[in-house]
Design a protein around this motif. Sequence first.
Motif, PDB file in Angstrom:
ATOM      1  N   PHE A  12       2.591   5.845  -3.260  1.00  0.00           N
ATOM      2  CA  PHE A  12       2.643   5.712  -1.807  1.00  0.00           C
ATOM      3  C   PHE A  12       3.020   7.047  -1.189  1.00  0.00           C
TER       4      PHE A  12
ATOM      5  N   LEU B 293       0.709  -5.459  -1.538  1.00  0.00           N
ATOM      6  CA  LEU B 293       0.540  -4.075  -1.096  1.00  0.00           C
ATOM      7  C   LEU B 293       0.372  -4.002   0.420  1.00  0.00           C
TER       8      LEU B 293
ATOM      9  N   PHE C 101       0.273   2.759   0.823  1.00  0.00           N
ATOM     10  CA  PHE C 101       0.076   2.548  -0.613  1.00  0.00           C
ATOM     11  C   PHE C 101      -1.404   2.703  -0.968  1.00  0.00           C
TER      12      PHE C 101
END
Length: 277
Positions: free
Chosen positions: A30, A82, A261
Motif C-alpha cells: 500500500f 482491500l 492498496f
Amino acid sequence: MYTVRSEIYSETNYQPESSENGQIVSKFRFRYPPPNDSDVAASVDNDGDLDVQRPLRGTIELEHSGATEIKLVGLQVWRGALLLADYLFAQRKELASKTIMELGAGVGLSSIAAAIHGSGQVYCTDVNLGNILELIRGNVQRNARLLQGQVSVLEYDFMAPKSQLSAELIEAIDVSDVIMAADVIYDDALTDAFVAVIEHIFARAKASGRPKCIYMALEKRYVFTLEDCDSVAPMYEHFLRQTAHKPWIIDNIPLDFPQYFEYERCPQLILMRINSR
C-alpha cells in the motif's frame, strides 16, 4: 473436496511464500496517504525546479490459505477486505479516535489497516474455524511495527445464540463506535445470521445510548440462472430482500476515494453504510 480460490491471487503478485505450517505468507502493498491529503506532495527546490515527493509505501504481511473449502473461506483474502482497507485509509482522520469492531475478519487485513492510522481500539472478530483466531493473532503480531492502535482478537460466531456470547464480546460491542465487515455473505443461512447480528448490535446501541455506524464491503458475484434467464447476484439480492423492511438507512458509498492498496477495484464492488433510524 470442492475448493474455492480468491481471484485476487491470480490478478496481483503478492509475492507468496510458503509458511512453516503449510499456509502462505503474502505481501499486501500500500501507499501511505500524503499528510496534506493531495495525491502527490510537491515543492520547489533552491533552483526553482519542481521537487515531487514520492509517496511513502508500506506492506502488510499476512499468513493465509491459497484455496479452501467453502466453510473455511475466511482463511483467504478477498477483494472486499482491500476495498474496506482503502476506505479506512481515506477516512483515517474521521476514524482516528474511534473504537472499531470488525465482524467476520478473516485473516485480519481490514482490522490491521484500521490500526495503522487509528490510535483507538480495534476488535477483530470471527468464528474460530480452521484455527483462524490464532492465525489472526499471528498476523497482528507480524505487522505490529505498522500499528498505532491496539488490535484485540475475539470470537464472534454469527450462528451462536445471543445467550452464548461472551461477556468480553458483549462489552466490546457496547463500546464500539464503528462496525465493519467485508465479504461475509456467501450463503443464505449466513446472510440471515449476519442480518440478525446487525439487529442485535443496533438493539444494544439503542439500549446503551451509544449509536453505531456499520460499513459493509462486498463483491457482487453474478451467476446465470434459467429461472431468471439472466445473470443475477443471488447473495447480494438475498441480503437486500432480508433488510428491505428493517428500520435501517442503507446507503451505497461512492467508490471515488483513492486506492491505496494494490488490487483490481472491479465494478462489482460495493461499500454500504448502515445506520439505524
